[in-house]
Design a protein around this motif. Structure first.
Motif, mmCIF file in Angstrom:
data_model
loop_
_atom_site.group_PDB
_atom_site.id
_atom_site.type_symbol
_atom_site.label_atom_id
_atom_site.label_comp_id
_atom_site.label_asym_id
_atom_site.label_seq_id
_atom_site.Cartn_x
_atom_site.Cartn_y
_atom_site.Cartn_z
ATOM 1 N N GLN A 184 73.012 -76.074 88.629
ATOM 2 C CA GLN A 184 73.361 -77.619 87.696
ATOM 3 C C GLN A 184 74.218 -78.378 88.627
ATOM 4 O O GLN A 184 74.307 -79.684 88.625
ATOM 5 N N GLY A 185 74.930 -77.803 89.620
ATOM 6 C CA GLY A 185 75.647 -78.736 90.564
ATOM 7 C C GLY A 185 75.070 -79.456 91.379
ATOM 8 O O GLY A 185 75.567 -80.164 92.124
ATOM 9 N N ASN A 186 74.076 -79.036 91.591
ATOM 10 C CA ASN A 186 73.181 -79.848 92.786
ATOM 11 C C ASN A 186 72.168 -81.084 92.060
ATOM 12 O O ASN A 186 71.309 -81.716 92.867
ATOM 13 N N LEU A 187 72.361 -81.176 90.863
ATOM 14 C CA LEU A 187 71.787 -82.360 90.273
ATOM 15 C C LEU A 187 72.870 -82.818 89.371
ATOM 16 O O LEU A 187 73.365 -82.397 88.438
ATOM 17 N N VAL A 188 73.614 -83.783 89.809
ATOM 18 C CA VAL A 188 74.557 -84.581 88.930
ATOM 19 C C VAL A 188 74.152 -85.903 88.349
ATOM 20 O O VAL A 188 73.104 -86.599 88.555
ATOM 21 N N VAL A 189 74.962 -85.989 87.384
ATOM 22 C CA VAL A 189 74.681 -87.167 86.496
ATOM 23 C C VAL A 189 75.895 -88.333 86.487
ATOM 24 O O VAL A 189 77.032 -87.805 85.791
ATOM 25 N N PRO A 190 75.782 -89.507 87.113
ATOM 26 C CA PRO A 190 76.929 -90.327 86.882
ATOM 27 C C PRO A 190 76.791 -91.088 85.401
ATOM 28 O O PRO A 190 75.910 -90.898 84.713
ATOM 29 N N PRO A 191 77.764 -92.123 85.389
ATOM 30 C CA PRO A 191 77.591 -92.772 84.109
ATOM 31 C C PRO A 191 76.541 -93.590 83.818
ATOM 32 O O PRO A 191 76.057 -93.718 82.567
ATOM 33 N N SER A 192 75.695 -93.751 84.757
ATOM 34 C CA SER A 192 74.227 -94.473 84.506
ATOM 35 C C SER A 192 73.413 -93.562 83.678
ATOM 36 O O SER A 192 72.734 -94.059 83.153
ATOM 37 N N GLY A 193 73.746 -92.374 83.715
ATOM 38 C CA GLY A 193 72.785 -91.355 82.766
ATOM 39 C C GLY A 193 71.434 -91.078 83.843
ATOM 40 O O GLY A 193 70.517 -90.204 83.261
ATOM 41 N N HIS A 194 71.390 -91.428 85.070
ATOM 42 C CA HIS A 194 70.285 -91.198 85.880
ATOM 43 C C HIS A 194 70.654 -89.871 86.654
ATOM 44 O O HIS A 194 71.455 -90.266 87.606
ATOM 45 N N PRO A 195 70.103 -89.078 86.683
ATOM 46 C CA PRO A 195 70.474 -87.730 87.483
ATOM 47 C C PRO A 195 69.932 -87.859 88.969
ATOM 48 O O PRO A 195 69.067 -88.540 89.345
ATOM 49 N N ILE A 196 71.153 -87.295 89.869
ATOM 50 C CA ILE A 196 70.820 -87.481 91.424
ATOM 51 C C ILE A 196 70.826 -86.292 92.054
ATOM 52 O O ILE A 196 71.717 -85.344 91.546
ATOM 53 N N VAL A 197 69.949 -85.909 92.712
ATOM 54 C CA VAL A 197 69.900 -84.684 93.413
ATOM 55 C C VAL A 197 70.610 -84.656 94.715
ATOM 56 O O VAL A 197 70.568 -85.534 95.463
ATOM 57 N N LEU A 198 71.252 -83.464 94.861
ATOM 58 C CA LEU A 198 72.146 -83.323 96.009
ATOM 59 C C LEU A 198 71.564 -81.901 97.221
ATOM 60 O O LEU A 198 70.794 -81.595 96.460
ATOM 61 N N ASP A 199 72.410 -82.069 98.064
ATOM 62 C CA ASP A 199 71.729 -80.751 98.767
ATOM 63 C C ASP A 199 70.662 -80.691 99.366
ATOM 64 O O ASP A 199 70.002 -79.649 98.730
#
Length: 297
Positions: A184-199
């Protein structure tokens, strides 16, 4: 100039890389130290410092970020105005746009992203490596200086047995594009609500089960998520529950041995890491009943 074999701190690597890339790194704050050392810079840039000899991995991360964004999966974006990777000695530094005010994804959000990722046609512009779950594992177990020799012997025997059990698995489905570190920590969600993939350094071709097993063991072995959250993950992925797969336990045991080896590899650096490594070893040896509680390192 860095001489071959010269050991310099990650802070020095950052300072030298910033000078080469003409990036202002004053006031940089270290936010994570693992396979990558990550610094947040005050100008909205994040620096990721790779391990020695990982230049090609860093190049591939940059290519993967562009490719996934072009194919409808939003990822952390490289800083466009900086030539990269920047290399100091044999350590690559990549520069990324900071994602402020984000939260970890829910299990359902993670399941949705993985369902989409696993259906992508692999890139033709660059090759993806095959996922290699045992890479570096034996070396970490053998070289960890602060673990008991009886524990080391047991872990190495477990390593050999798991390799055999893994080799005996009938391939479930053809390999697909996987993230390789899907929690879950490698897919984060900013205030826009659109998930962003990390690492993105472990994105590769492999069994989809490798991306499903991490959240599954959070549920079955650690109880970090509830029944409803796990059912939401399964539903968002499309209904496939990896815990019902006949070979689930093999992949779960391999994943947990990797987490043990990571802690063991850091055990000579701090008493906290050594204590955590001992606890994890006791767990996988069956001396601590599930559900387990492991501390992050």
């Amino acid at each position: 100039m860095t001489q071959p074999g010269e050991q310099i701190s990650s802070a020095d690597v950052l300072a030298r890389a910033a000078a080469l890339a003409r990036v202002d790194a004053r006031g940089a704050v270290r936010i994570r130290e693992g396979s990558h050392v990550i610094f947040e810079l005050p100008n909205g840039v994040v620096a990721r410092i790779g391990e020695s000899g990982s230049y090609q991995v860093a190049q591939r991360e940059l290519c993967i970020s562009r490719w996934l964004n072009q194919n409808g999966i939003e990822t952390v974006r490289a800083a466009d105005d900086i030539s990269q990777p920047t290399v100091v000695g044999d350590r690559p530094v990549t520069w990324w746009t900071l994602i402020p005010d984000h939260r970890p994804s829910t299990p359902g959000e993670l399941g949705s992203m993985l369902r989409k990722l696993h259906t992508l046609t692999p890139p033709t512009e660059f090759p993806l490596p095959s996922y290699a779950p045992f890479d570096g594992l034996r070396e970490r177990l053998e070289s960890a200086a602060a673990i008991d020799e009886a524990d080391r012997s047991w872990l190495l025997t477990q390593y050999v047995q798991l390799r055999q059990r893994y080799d005996d698995i009938d391939d479930p489905l053809p390999p697909c594009v996987i993230h390789g570190d899907a929690w879950q920590g490698n897919l984060v969600v900013p205030p826009s609500g659109h998930p962003i993939v990390l690492d993105l350094d472990n994105v590769s071709m492999g069994w989809r089960e490798w991306d499903l097993v991490q959240l599954a063991v959070d549920y079955t072995d650690f109880q970090r998520i509830s029944d409803n959250e796990y059912r939401g993950f399964v539903a968002a992925y499309g209904g496939y529950d990896v815990t019902r797969w006949a070979s689930y336990r093999v992949l779960a045991d391999i994943q947990e041995l990797r987490w043990v080896a990571f802690a063991a590899s850091r055990s000579d650096a701090s008493s906290a890491a050594a204590s955590e490594a001992s606890h994890r070893i006791a767990c996988v040896r069956g001396l601590v009943p599930r559900p387990w509680t492991w501390q992050a390192l």
